[in-house]
Enzyme design. Sequence first.
Site, PDB file in Angstrom:
ATOM      1  N   GLN A 191       0.808  -1.219   0.000  1.00 51.07           N
ATOM      2  CA  GLN A 191       0.000   0.000   0.000  1.00 51.07           C
ATOM      3  C   GLN A 191       0.847   1.278   0.000  1.00 51.07           C
ATOM      4  O   GLN A 191       0.330   2.342  -0.325  1.00 51.07           O
ATOM      5  CB  GLN A 191      -0.947  -0.006   1.199  1.00 51.07           C
ATOM      6  CG  GLN A 191      -1.963  -1.137   1.104  1.00 51.07           C
ATOM      7  CD  GLN A 191      -2.939  -1.163   2.267  1.00 51.07           C
ATOM      8  OE1 GLN A 191      -2.669  -1.781   3.285  1.00 51.07           O
ATOM      9  NE2 GLN A 191      -4.065  -0.478   2.125  1.00 51.07           N
ATOM     10  N   ARG A 222       3.738  -0.116  13.133  1.00 53.79           N
ATOM     11  CA  ARG A 222       3.418  -1.414  12.534  1.00 53.79           C
ATOM     12  C   ARG A 222       3.528  -1.277  11.017  1.00 53.79           C
ATOM     13  O   ARG A 222       2.819  -0.469  10.414  1.00 53.79           O
ATOM     14  CB  ARG A 222       2.008  -1.834  12.927  1.00 53.79           C
ATOM     15  CG  ARG A 222       1.536  -3.089  12.218  1.00 53.79           C
ATOM     16  CD  ARG A 222       0.151  -3.554  12.681  1.00 53.79           C
ATOM     17  NE  ARG A 222      -0.231  -4.755  11.957  1.00 53.79           N
ATOM     18  CZ  ARG A 222      -1.270  -4.856  11.125  1.00 53.79           C
ATOM     19  NH1 ARG A 222      -2.087  -3.851  10.961  1.00 53.79           N
ATOM     20  NH2 ARG A 222      -1.507  -5.974  10.478  1.00 53.79           N
ATOM     21  N   HIS A 274       0.971  -9.336   4.578  1.00 55.05           N
ATOM     22  CA  HIS A 274      -0.176  -8.429   4.410  1.00 55.05           C
ATOM     23  C   HIS A 274      -0.615  -8.524   2.941  1.00 55.05           C
ATOM     24  O   HIS A 274      -0.606  -7.544   2.205  1.00 55.05           O
ATOM     25  CB  HIS A 274       0.207  -7.002   4.831  1.00 55.05           C
ATOM     26  CG  HIS A 274      -0.965  -6.133   5.210  1.00 55.05           C
ATOM     27  ND1 HIS A 274      -1.093  -5.526   6.454  1.00 55.05           N
ATOM     28  CD2 HIS A 274      -2.066  -5.768   4.520  1.00 55.05           C
ATOM     29  CE1 HIS A 274      -2.218  -4.815   6.478  1.00 55.05           C
ATOM     30  NE2 HIS A 274      -2.826  -4.941   5.329  1.00 55.05           N
ATOM     31  N   ASN A 282      -1.842 -10.725   8.489  1.00 53.49           N
ATOM     32  CA  ASN A 282      -2.845  -9.686   8.617  1.00 53.49           C
ATOM     33  C   ASN A 282      -4.176 -10.184   8.059  1.00 53.49           C
ATOM     34  O   ASN A 282      -4.267 -10.534   6.876  1.00 53.49           O
ATOM     35  CB  ASN A 282      -2.454  -8.428   7.832  1.00 53.49           C
ATOM     36  CG  ASN A 282      -3.538  -7.353   7.936  1.00 53.49           C
ATOM     37  OD1 ASN A 282      -3.743  -6.798   8.998  1.00 53.49           O
ATOM     38  ND2 ASN A 282      -4.265  -7.099   6.850  1.00 53.49           N
ATOM     39  N   GLU A 283      -5.180 -10.223   8.893  1.00 56.17           N
ATOM     40  CA  GLU A 283      -6.561 -10.467   8.466  1.00 56.17           C
ATOM     41  C   GLU A 283      -6.733 -11.641   7.513  1.00 56.17           C
ATOM     42  O   GLU A 283      -7.158 -11.464   6.361  1.00 56.17           O
ATOM     43  CB  GLU A 283      -7.138  -9.210   7.798  1.00 56.17           C
ATOM     44  CG  GLU A 283      -7.149  -7.987   8.684  1.00 56.17           C
ATOM     45  CD  GLU A 283      -7.912  -6.819   8.061  1.00 56.17           C
ATOM     46  OE1 GLU A 283      -8.247  -6.875   6.862  1.00 56.17           O
ATOM     47  OE2 GLU A 283      -8.175  -5.852   8.780  1.00 56.17           O
ATOM     48  N   ASN A 299      -8.092  -5.940  14.328  1.00 63.74           N
ATOM     49  CA  ASN A 299      -8.396  -4.776  13.501  1.00 63.74           C
ATOM     50  C   ASN A 299      -9.899  -4.551  13.549  1.00 63.74           C
ATOM     51  O   ASN A 299     -10.680  -5.467  13.259  1.00 63.74           O
ATOM     52  CB  ASN A 299      -7.975  -5.005  12.044  1.00 63.74           C
ATOM     53  CG  ASN A 299      -6.467  -5.083  11.875  1.00 63.74           C
ATOM     54  OD1 ASN A 299      -5.705  -4.844  12.824  1.00 63.74           O
ATOM     55  ND2 ASN A 299      -6.022  -5.411  10.673  1.00 63.74           N
ATOM     56  N   TYR A 322     -13.085  -1.983  12.373  1.00 64.78           N
ATOM     57  CA  TYR A 322     -13.610  -0.849  11.605  1.00 64.78           C
ATOM     58  C   TYR A 322     -15.078  -0.584  11.904  1.00 64.78           C
ATOM     59  O   TYR A 322     -15.487   0.556  12.064  1.00 64.78           O
ATOM     60  CB  TYR A 322     -13.372  -1.059  10.098  1.00 64.78           C
ATOM     61  CG  TYR A 322     -11.897  -0.902   9.766  1.00 64.78           C
ATOM     62  CD1 TYR A 322     -11.345   0.349   9.548  1.00 64.78           C
ATOM     63  CD2 TYR A 322     -11.037  -2.005   9.743  1.00 64.78           C
ATOM     64  CE1 TYR A 322      -9.990   0.518   9.295  1.00 64.78           C
ATOM     65  CE2 TYR A 322      -9.675  -1.846   9.482  1.00 64.78           C
ATOM     66  CZ  TYR A 322      -9.164  -0.580   9.271  1.00 64.78           C
ATOM     67  OH  TYR A 322      -7.820  -0.411   9.032  1.00 64.78           O
ATOM     68  N   GLU A 364      -5.245  -2.122  14.066  1.00 61.66           N
ATOM     69  CA  GLU A 364      -5.749  -1.154  13.078  1.00 61.66           C
ATOM     70  C   GLU A 364      -7.086  -0.623  13.550  1.00 61.66           C
ATOM     71  O   GLU A 364      -7.951  -1.386  13.982  1.00 61.66           O
ATOM     72  CB  GLU A 364      -5.999  -1.792  11.694  1.00 61.66           C
ATOM     73  CG  GLU A 364      -4.779  -2.072  10.874  1.00 61.66           C
ATOM     74  CD  GLU A 364      -5.108  -2.708   9.514  1.00 61.66           C
ATOM     75  OE1 GLU A 364      -6.231  -2.505   8.996  1.00 61.66           O
ATOM     76  OE2 GLU A 364      -4.240  -3.408   8.997  1.00 61.66           O
ATOM     77  N   TRP A 386      -4.890   3.155  11.708  1.00 56.46           N
ATOM     78  CA  TRP A 386      -4.755   2.918  10.276  1.00 56.46           C
ATOM     79  C   TRP A 386      -5.216   4.187   9.592  1.00 56.46           C
ATOM     80  O   TRP A 386      -6.376   4.504   9.669  1.00 56.46           O
ATOM     81  CB  TRP A 386      -5.589   1.713   9.803  1.00 56.46           C
ATOM     82  CG  TRP A 386      -5.331   1.499   8.345  1.00 56.46           C
ATOM     83  CD1 TRP A 386      -6.022   2.040   7.296  1.00 56.46           C
ATOM     84  CD2 TRP A 386      -4.253   0.739   7.775  1.00 56.46           C
ATOM     85  NE1 TRP A 386      -5.435   1.676   6.110  1.00 56.46           N
ATOM     86  CE2 TRP A 386      -4.351   0.888   6.386  1.00 56.46           C
ATOM     87  CE3 TRP A 386      -3.207  -0.025   8.312  1.00 56.46           C
ATOM     88  CZ2 TRP A 386      -3.438   0.285   5.512  1.00 56.46           C
ATOM     89  CZ3 TRP A 386      -2.320  -0.617   7.452  1.00 56.46           C
ATOM     90  CH2 TRP A 386      -2.444  -0.470   6.061  1.00 56.46           C
ATOM     91  N   TRP A 409      -6.269  -0.853  -1.829  1.00 57.58           N
ATOM     92  CA  TRP A 409      -6.687  -2.091  -2.488  1.00 57.58           C
ATOM     93  C   TRP A 409      -7.634  -1.833  -3.668  1.00 57.58           C
ATOM     94  O   TRP A 409      -7.284  -1.030  -4.535  1.00 57.58           O
ATOM     95  CB  TRP A 409      -7.275  -3.052  -1.443  1.00 57.58           C
ATOM     96  CG  TRP A 409      -6.323  -3.249  -0.273  1.00 57.58           C
ATOM     97  CD1 TRP A 409      -6.545  -2.878   1.018  1.00 57.58           C
ATOM     98  CD2 TRP A 409      -4.997  -3.817  -0.287  1.00 57.58           C
ATOM     99  NE1 TRP A 409      -5.446  -3.190   1.804  1.00 57.58           N
ATOM    100  CE2 TRP A 409      -4.481  -3.767   1.026  1.00 57.58           C
ATOM    101  CE3 TRP A 409      -4.186  -4.385  -1.280  1.00 57.58           C
ATOM    102  CZ2 TRP A 409      -3.220  -4.238   1.374  1.00 57.58           C
ATOM    103  CZ3 TRP A 409      -2.920  -4.850  -0.937  1.00 57.58           C
ATOM    104  CH2 TRP A 409      -2.459  -4.784   0.366  1.00 57.58           C
TER     105      TRP A 409
HETATM  106  C1  PNW Z   1      -7.888  -3.661   6.364  1.00 59.69           C
HETATM  107  N1  PNW Z   1     -14.065  -5.022   5.221  1.00 59.69           N
HETATM  108  O1  PNW Z   1      -8.617  -4.269   5.337  1.00 59.69           O
HETATM  109  C2  PNW Z   1      -6.465  -3.878   5.939  1.00 59.69           C
HETATM  110  O2  PNW Z   1      -5.674  -4.549   6.884  1.00 59.69           O
HETATM  111  C3  PNW Z   1      -5.787  -2.641   5.451  1.00 59.69           C
HETATM  112  O3  PNW Z   1      -4.743  -3.018   4.577  1.00 59.69           O
HETATM  113  C4  PNW Z   1      -6.803  -1.738   4.784  1.00 59.69           C
HETATM  114  O4  PNW Z   1      -6.197  -0.657   4.133  1.00 59.69           O
HETATM  115  C5  PNW Z   1      -7.745  -1.268   5.880  1.00 59.69           C
HETATM  116  O5  PNW Z   1      -8.321  -2.350   6.556  1.00 59.69           O
HETATM  117  C6  PNW Z   1      -8.857  -0.366   5.366  1.00 59.69           C
HETATM  118  O6  PNW Z   1      -9.657  -1.040   4.433  1.00 59.69           O
HETATM  119  C7  PNW Z   1      -9.982  -4.401   5.370  1.00 59.69           C
HETATM  120  O7  PNW Z   1     -14.698  -4.794   4.162  1.00 59.69           O
HETATM  121  C8  PNW Z   1     -10.626  -4.516   4.153  1.00 59.69           C
HETATM  122  O8  PNW Z   1     -14.685  -5.474   6.233  1.00 59.69           O
HETATM  123  C9  PNW Z   1     -11.975  -4.713   4.113  1.00 59.69           C
HETATM  124  C10 PNW Z   1     -12.702  -4.818   5.287  1.00 59.69           C
HETATM  125  C11 PNW Z   1     -12.062  -4.711   6.487  1.00 59.69           C
HETATM  126  C12 PNW Z   1     -10.703  -4.501   6.531  1.00 59.69           C
END
Ligand code: PNW
Length: 441
Positions: free
Chosen positions: A12, A69, A113, A157-158, A281, A283, A346, A393, A401
């Site tokens: 990224q 990180r 990642h 990562n994830e 992480n 969101y 994150e 983050w 992405w």
């Molecule tokens: C994370 N969702 O990705 C990644 O670890 C990062 O690289 C990314 O830039 C960041 O979150 C923000 O998107 C995700 O749709 C991608 O639930 C998609 C999801 C969650 C996290």
Amino acid sequence: MFLWGAATAAYQIEGAVSAGGRGPSVWDTFSHEPGRVRDGHTGDTACDHYHRWPEDVGLLAGLGVDSYRFSIAWPRVQPGGSGPANPAGLDFYDRLTDALLAEGIVPAATLFHWDLPQPLQDAGGWLSRDTAHRFADYTALVADRLADRIPMWITLNEPFVHMAFGYATGVHAPGQVLLTGALPAAHHQLLGHGLATAALRARGAERVLITNNCTPVRPASADPADLAAADAYDVLHNRLFNDPVLLGTYPGLDAYGAALDCVRDGDLELISAPLDGLGVNYYNPTRIAAPDAEAAALGLPFTDAGITGHPVTAFGWPVVPDGLHELLTGLKARYGDALPPVYVTENGCSQPDEPGPDGTVDDRERIAYLDGHIAAMERAAAEGVDVRGYYVWSLLDNFEWAEGYHQRFGLVHVDFATQRRTPKASYHWFREHIVRRRARR
Ligand code: PNW
């Protein structure tokens, strides 16, 4: 000591995709295929961090974080995905590590990642069990060089997002649309985590973690069909990745009419080796209802009903700070003493930030987002969840992405035409926040 930090990932931000002997990754291939990434954006240049890392370390030092990180690009270290290390690739992370240490910043390195070397994808990628062994070999090469100075390691990562977006729905690299056929990519990533953990331990790594993307799942109603759907979603998104690591067992996948036939004797022992932390992480939460016709046609036992009644980010993601409290206390409730210390690796939001006429970026929504989420995390900590770190983050606006450069998550604005970096208001706010929290201890 609690770690306040910021996070990035190699593909990224680095750019310089052919410099220093780097080989292609699945994201190079995918981003160059027409129609995959919005407006055909690629990570070819990104933030040019590969060349501008001294300036970026300066930004971290100015921010006053305890930890940074970042991720290590496997295709820099092993351009073909196997065999001996490419010294120039390791040199890059060696310099970065020393520069961070010189500033008193704890390096926290993620080993994967999502940028799998393309030759390994050509051999099946994470659908192939062999990839897990290749990942352990790569990890050993990195740890041989850096475990003496990097105290904190994050294997993956994830893995959920990589499996779901990369192999089930195809919106991320490698772009496969296999639906439940993607499940072996979950197990092989987790096996890779277990094997890499052993390789790190053998080389004296101080702290080893995995980072899972977790979401608190809220049923759309008390209707039994919605409750069952919510449970099925929780299995797929959260428990499929947390249970084997923390409990040594996989949840049942009956709701998916699927089974993990690729699990062999001994795998779960490796996968559940004790960790020094769980990276989380967060969101947003997810609201789930019984499958609609479209979901049912795909064989999915749930529908994403969408969270309503909250502000949304530029991405359209709902802003629900309480969800982080719900997530952390929920992890504690489910895993109890099996839950190691938690690090929020994150958390952050995208906003359409552009510098104003005076050159500053007034991203007050991001400040509100971070402030609210940190408060929610601290409430969970006060209620007994052992939280040891929080990473925003992201440090920089970067290649988001499938959205390319359209979503800006940074504390620092990047003008991609000139590579000019401008700290946003949130950067100054976070710096002051860290100072205030230190004063409180
Ligand atoms: C994370 N969702 O990705 C990644 O670890 C990062 O690289 C990314 O830039 C960041 O979150 C923000 O998107 C995700 O749709 C991608 O639930 C998609 C999801 C969650 C996290």
